[in-house]
Design a protein around this motif. Structure first.
Motif, PDB file in Angstrom:
ATOM      1  N   ASP A 139       0.829  -1.213   0.000  1.00  0.00           N
ATOM      2  CA  ASP A 139       0.000   0.000   0.000  1.00  0.00           C
ATOM      3  C   ASP A 139       0.860   1.258   0.000  1.00  0.00           C
ATOM      4  O   ASP A 139       0.552   2.227  -0.700  1.00  0.00           O
ATOM      5  CB  ASP A 139      -0.918   0.005   1.231  1.00  0.00           C
ATOM      6  CG  ASP A 139      -2.008  -1.049   1.139  1.00  0.00           C
ATOM      7  OD1 ASP A 139      -2.264  -1.534   0.010  1.00  0.00           O
ATOM      8  OD2 ASP A 139      -2.585  -1.410   2.173  1.00  0.00           O
ATOM      9  N   LYS A 140       1.931   1.236   0.796  1.00  0.00           N
ATOM     10  CA  LYS A 140       2.773   2.433   0.920  1.00  0.00           C
ATOM     11  C   LYS A 140       3.546   2.720  -0.360  1.00  0.00           C
ATOM     12  O   LYS A 140       3.868   3.883  -0.651  1.00  0.00           O
ATOM     13  CB  LYS A 140       3.736   2.278   2.106  1.00  0.00           C
ATOM     14  CG  LYS A 140       3.045   2.415   3.465  1.00  0.00           C
ATOM     15  CD  LYS A 140       4.004   2.172   4.605  1.00  0.00           C
ATOM     16  CE  LYS A 140       3.377   2.466   5.961  1.00  0.00           C
ATOM     17  NZ  LYS A 140       2.192   1.688   6.249  1.00  0.00           N
ATOM     18  N   ILE A 141       3.885   1.676  -1.133  1.00  0.00           N
ATOM     19  CA  ILE A 141       4.591   1.906  -2.406  1.00  0.00           C
ATOM     20  C   ILE A 141       3.625   1.891  -3.581  1.00  0.00           C
ATOM     21  O   ILE A 141       4.035   2.035  -4.736  1.00  0.00           O
ATOM     22  CB  ILE A 141       5.712   0.865  -2.624  1.00  0.00           C
ATOM     23  CG1 ILE A 141       5.129  -0.557  -2.696  1.00  0.00           C
ATOM     24  CG2 ILE A 141       6.764   0.954  -1.530  1.00  0.00           C
ATOM     25  CD1 ILE A 141       6.147  -1.616  -3.073  1.00  0.00           C
ATOM     26  N   ASN A 176       9.668  14.872   1.613  1.00  0.00           N
ATOM     27  CA  ASN A 176       8.330  15.128   1.062  1.00  0.00           C
ATOM     28  C   ASN A 176       7.333  14.023   1.413  1.00  0.00           C
ATOM     29  O   ASN A 176       6.394  13.753   0.655  1.00  0.00           O
ATOM     30  CB  ASN A 176       8.395  15.297  -0.457  1.00  0.00           C
ATOM     31  CG  ASN A 176       9.348  16.416  -0.861  1.00  0.00           C
ATOM     32  OD1 ASN A 176       9.388  17.458  -0.212  1.00  0.00           O
ATOM     33  ND2 ASN A 176      10.119  16.195  -1.905  1.00  0.00           N
ATOM     34  N   SER A 177       7.563  13.334   2.522  1.00  0.00           N
ATOM     35  CA  SER A 177       6.609  12.322   2.986  1.00  0.00           C
ATOM     36  C   SER A 177       6.815  12.129   4.475  1.00  0.00           C
ATOM     37  O   SER A 177       7.765  12.645   5.065  1.00  0.00           O
ATOM     38  CB  SER A 177       6.814  10.985   2.255  1.00  0.00           C
ATOM     39  OG  SER A 177       7.980  10.342   2.728  1.00  0.00           O
ATOM     40  N   ASN A 178       5.898  11.408   5.091  1.00  0.00           N
ATOM     41  CA  ASN A 178       6.015  11.106   6.522  1.00  0.00           C
ATOM     42  C   ASN A 178       6.479   9.670   6.733  1.00  0.00           C
ATOM     43  O   ASN A 178       6.154   9.047   7.735  1.00  0.00           O
ATOM     44  CB  ASN A 178       4.664  11.325   7.225  1.00  0.00           C
ATOM     45  CG  ASN A 178       4.277  12.788   7.248  1.00  0.00           C
ATOM     46  OD1 ASN A 178       5.137  13.662   7.321  1.00  0.00           O
ATOM     47  ND2 ASN A 178       2.981  13.069   7.167  1.00  0.00           N
ATOM     48  N   LEU A 179       7.239   9.148   5.758  1.00  0.00           N
ATOM     49  CA  LEU A 179       7.690   7.761   5.828  1.00  0.00           C
ATOM     50  C   LEU A 179       9.147   7.668   6.268  1.00  0.00           C
ATOM     51  O   LEU A 179       9.969   8.515   5.916  1.00  0.00           O
ATOM     52  CB  LEU A 179       7.529   7.082   4.459  1.00  0.00           C
ATOM     53  CG  LEU A 179       6.097   6.901   3.942  1.00  0.00           C
ATOM     54  CD1 LEU A 179       6.131   6.320   2.531  1.00  0.00           C
ATOM     55  CD2 LEU A 179       5.296   6.005   4.863  1.00  0.00           C
ATOM     56  N   LEU A 196      13.483  -4.787   4.400  1.00  0.00           N
ATOM     57  CA  LEU A 196      13.095  -3.380   4.294  1.00  0.00           C
ATOM     58  C   LEU A 196      11.825  -3.157   5.098  1.00  0.00           C
ATOM     59  O   LEU A 196      10.906  -3.989   5.059  1.00  0.00           O
ATOM     60  CB  LEU A 196      12.833  -2.985   2.839  1.00  0.00           C
ATOM     61  CG  LEU A 196      13.996  -3.019   1.848  1.00  0.00           C
ATOM     62  CD1 LEU A 196      13.496  -2.599   0.471  1.00  0.00           C
ATOM     63  CD2 LEU A 196      15.125  -2.122   2.302  1.00  0.00           C
ATOM     64  N   THR A 197      11.770  -2.044   5.819  1.00  0.00           N
ATOM     65  CA  THR A 197      10.528  -1.669   6.504  1.00  0.00           C
ATOM     66  C   THR A 197      10.204  -0.220   6.178  1.00  0.00           C
ATOM     67  O   THR A 197      11.110   0.622   6.072  1.00  0.00           O
ATOM     68  CB  THR A 197      10.635  -1.831   8.032  1.00  0.00           C
ATOM     69  OG1 THR A 197      11.636  -0.949   8.550  1.00  0.00           O
ATOM     70  CG2 THR A 197      10.960  -3.265   8.413  1.00  0.00           C
ATOM     71  N   LEU A 198       8.930   0.049   5.994  1.00  0.00           N
ATOM     72  CA  LEU A 198       8.437   1.411   5.754  1.00  0.00           C
ATOM     73  C   LEU A 198       7.436   1.755   6.844  1.00  0.00           C
ATOM     74  O   LEU A 198       6.439   1.036   7.018  1.00  0.00           O
ATOM     75  CB  LEU A 198       7.770   1.502   4.380  1.00  0.00           C
ATOM     76  CG  LEU A 198       8.648   1.850   3.177  1.00  0.00           C
ATOM     77  CD1 LEU A 198       7.816   1.796   1.903  1.00  0.00           C
ATOM     78  CD2 LEU A 198       9.269   3.233   3.330  1.00  0.00           C
ATOM     79  N   GLN A 199       7.707   2.833   7.582  1.00  0.00           N
ATOM     80  CA  GLN A 199       6.829   3.209   8.683  1.00  0.00           C
ATOM     81  C   GLN A 199       6.323   4.629   8.489  1.00  0.00           C
ATOM     82  O   GLN A 199       7.087   5.546   8.186  1.00  0.00           O
ATOM     83  CB  GLN A 199       7.584   3.111  10.018  1.00  0.00           C
ATOM     84  CG  GLN A 199       6.701   3.403  11.230  1.00  0.00           C
ATOM     85  CD  GLN A 199       7.436   3.181  12.525  1.00  0.00           C
ATOM     86  OE1 GLN A 199       8.636   2.893  12.527  1.00  0.00           O
ATOM     87  NE2 GLN A 199       6.743   3.323  13.641  1.00  0.00           N
ATOM     88  N   ASP A 200       5.014   4.786   8.641  1.00  0.00           N
ATOM     89  CA  ASP A 200       4.389   6.104   8.569  1.00  0.00           C
ATOM     90  C   ASP A 200       4.441   6.744   9.952  1.00  0.00           C
ATOM     91  O   ASP A 200       3.894   6.203  10.917  1.00  0.00           O
ATOM     92  CB  ASP A 200       2.929   5.964   8.110  1.00  0.00           C
ATOM     93  CG  ASP A 200       2.302   7.301   7.756  1.00  0.00           C
ATOM     94  OD1 ASP A 200       2.759   8.326   8.297  1.00  0.00           O
ATOM     95  OD2 ASP A 200       1.342   7.336   6.968  1.00  0.00           O
ATOM     96  N   ILE A 201       5.139   7.875  10.061  1.00  0.00           N
ATOM     97  CA  ILE A 201       5.297   8.522  11.368  1.00  0.00           C
ATOM     98  C   ILE A 201       4.380   9.738  11.516  1.00  0.00           C
ATOM     99  O   ILE A 201       4.638  10.622  12.331  1.00  0.00           O
ATOM    100  CB  ILE A 201       6.766   8.941  11.599  1.00  0.00           C
ATOM    101  CG1 ILE A 201       7.253   9.866  10.473  1.00  0.00           C
ATOM    102  CG2 ILE A 201       7.665   7.726  11.717  1.00  0.00           C
ATOM    103  CD1 ILE A 201       8.627  10.475  10.745  1.00  0.00           C
ATOM    104  N   SER A 202       3.290   9.759  10.741  1.00  0.00           N
ATOM    105  CA  SER A 202       2.360  10.889  10.818  1.00  0.00           C
ATOM    106  C   SER A 202       1.826  11.081  12.226  1.00  0.00           C
ATOM    107  O   SER A 202       1.752  12.205  12.742  1.00  0.00           O
ATOM    108  CB  SER A 202       1.190  10.675   9.849  1.00  0.00           C
ATOM    109  OG  SER A 202       1.639  10.591   8.527  1.00  0.00           O
TER     110      SER A 202
END
Length: 438
Positions: A139-141, A176-179, A196-202
């Motif tokens: 979803d994030k990519i 330019n993102s909160n990732l 690999l991990t992608l974390q949304d820090i919003s």
């Protein structure tokens, strides 16, 4: 089956005993002796063949167990084993079956946990083939099907350079993102696996923003209340002297010089407090509404040297040793607003010098380098900043000094932000380092 096995052994032993007796009895009769010896050899060979076949069957079963192949339980060879061996082999079969079921159950449980994580998780091998990826990562990519890392580089914002950088830094905040991208290399048995991990820090950013607003509101409330309290008190006193019991204005004849003098003093204080509040508001506006940076190419070496030169007098006064380090070992040029960055760097150097006024062998180091951004480290060996102060150091109007309005570092933080950078501070032992990235 077990009884037949023992009967066969008993018969074989009896035959060997009988043949042995016959060999001894006919040892002087060559033909008879040869006959009985051959019969004995044939019987022993037969038994050895039976033992060899049993051993071969056992080896095949052991190999099958090693390969987790339990189909032998239904084979004819298995039926040749007696009940005791069959019972033991079936126990092994049940143990293997239980271990396999537990392993599958555990694997499904782990898959379920990974799949339901908000953090995007992806693993791939040395050839770039994806071994596992959860829905959050896809979803994030923004990819519904993801089977090879080449898809990252051609169809998403994750470039090969970003991936390599994340492996070097372990954690990388994406612009330019909160990732936040994290990368690890793991060794699983004889296979190298990349994670690999992608974390949304919003949510974390919103929480920090909320805390910042709370701190700011507390400071604003404190300053405004401090300014308004004497205004309210003095205005109440003036109203009491200028009105009668019915709250009507008193006549001029009822005013004496003492009352007039007192009210004039009160008006002066009120005017001073009002000016202070107006100045406070103007300062706040200067922080919240910085002008748009006027970007130009600047020689960073010359810029830093000029900043140090502006403090020559005070540096000489306090005998501060200074050092300027260009990590790139070549002249650096970078685009920024020199007026705003001067204000930022000048203020940080000023604070560093003030922190070292009572320090022996004081030293100020400015280290800078250019990567994707210009990074400037301003380091002093003054006293460590307490942790509680570090938490509030960039909050507007927060100050521990007797003089000053507490907006200097808050303004520096805003200047870094309008340059799409940041300003951080670390303080430990006798080393405090401000890091400016622009």
């Amino acid at each position: 089956m077990k009884k037949i096995f023992y009967i066969k052994i008993l018969i074989t032993l009896l035959l060997l005993i009988i043949l042995g007796g016959l060999i001894v009895h006919y040892q002087h009769h060559p033909y008879m002796l040869i006959t009985f010896v051959l019969m004995t050899a044939g019987l022993i060979s037969y038994q050895l063949m039976i033992l060899k076949n049993a051993l071969n069957h056992s080896i095949l079963i052991v190999e099958a167990i090693g390969n987790e192949d339990l189909s032998f339980l239904n084979s004819k060879n298995y039926q040749q084993f007696n009940g005791t061996y069959q019972y033991r082999l079936e126990k092994i079969q049940h143990s293997f079956s239980k271990i396999k079921k537990d392993s599958i159950r555990q694997e499904k449980y782990l898959d379920w946990i990974i799949e339901n994580q908000d953090v995007g998780i992806c693993t791939y091998d040395e050839n770039g083939h994806v071994l596992h990826v959860n829905s959050s990562f896809k979803d994030k990519i923004n990819l519904s099907i993801f089977t090879h890392t080449n898809q990252l580089f051609t169809k998403t914002f994750l470039t090969k350079e970003l991936i390599e950088k994340s492996f070097n830094q372990n954690t990388l905040e994406l612009e330019n993102s909160n990732l936040v991208l994290k990368a690890r290399q793991l060794v699983r048995e004889d296979q190298t696996v990349f994670l690999l991990t992608l974390q949304d820090i919003s949510n974390e950013l919103e929480e920090k923003e909320h805390l910042s607003y709370s701190k700011l509101i507390r400071v604003l409330t404190h300053e405004i209340m401090n300014g308004m309290t004497p205004i309210i008190s003095l205005s109440d006193s003036m109203l009491m002297t200028m009105t009668d019991e019915e709250h009507e204005p008193v006549s001029f004849e009822n005013l004496n010089q003492k009352v007039i003098n007192t009210n004039v003093k009160s008006l002066k204080v009120i005017n001073s407090q009002a000016e202070g509040l107006m100045n406070f508001i103007n300062i706040y506006r200067s922080i919240s509404k910085l002008p748009t940076p006027k970007m130009k190419e600047v020689n960073v070496d010359n810029f830093i040297q000029e900043e140090l030169n502006s403090f020559d007098e005070v540096i000489h006064k306090y005998n501060i040793h200074t050092e300027m380090i260009n990590v790139n070992n070549s002249e650096i040029y970078h685009y920024f607003d020199p007026t705003l960055i001067h204000q930022c760097v000048h203020n940080i150097i000023k604070n560093a010098i003030e922190a070292m006024t009572n320090v022996n062998n004081s030293k100020l180091t400015i280290e800078f380098e250019k990567k994707e951004q210009l990074v400037i480290h301003i380091i002093n060996n003054g006293p460590m900043i307490p942790e509680e102060e570090l938490k509030h150091i960039f909050v507007p109007f927060f100050t521990t000094k007797n003089t000053g309005n507490g907006i200097g570092l808050a303004l520096c933080k805003q200047i870094a932000r309008v340059h799409k950078g940041n300003l951080k501070v670390e303080s430990e032992g006798n080393k405090t380092c401000f890091t400016l990235k622009i």
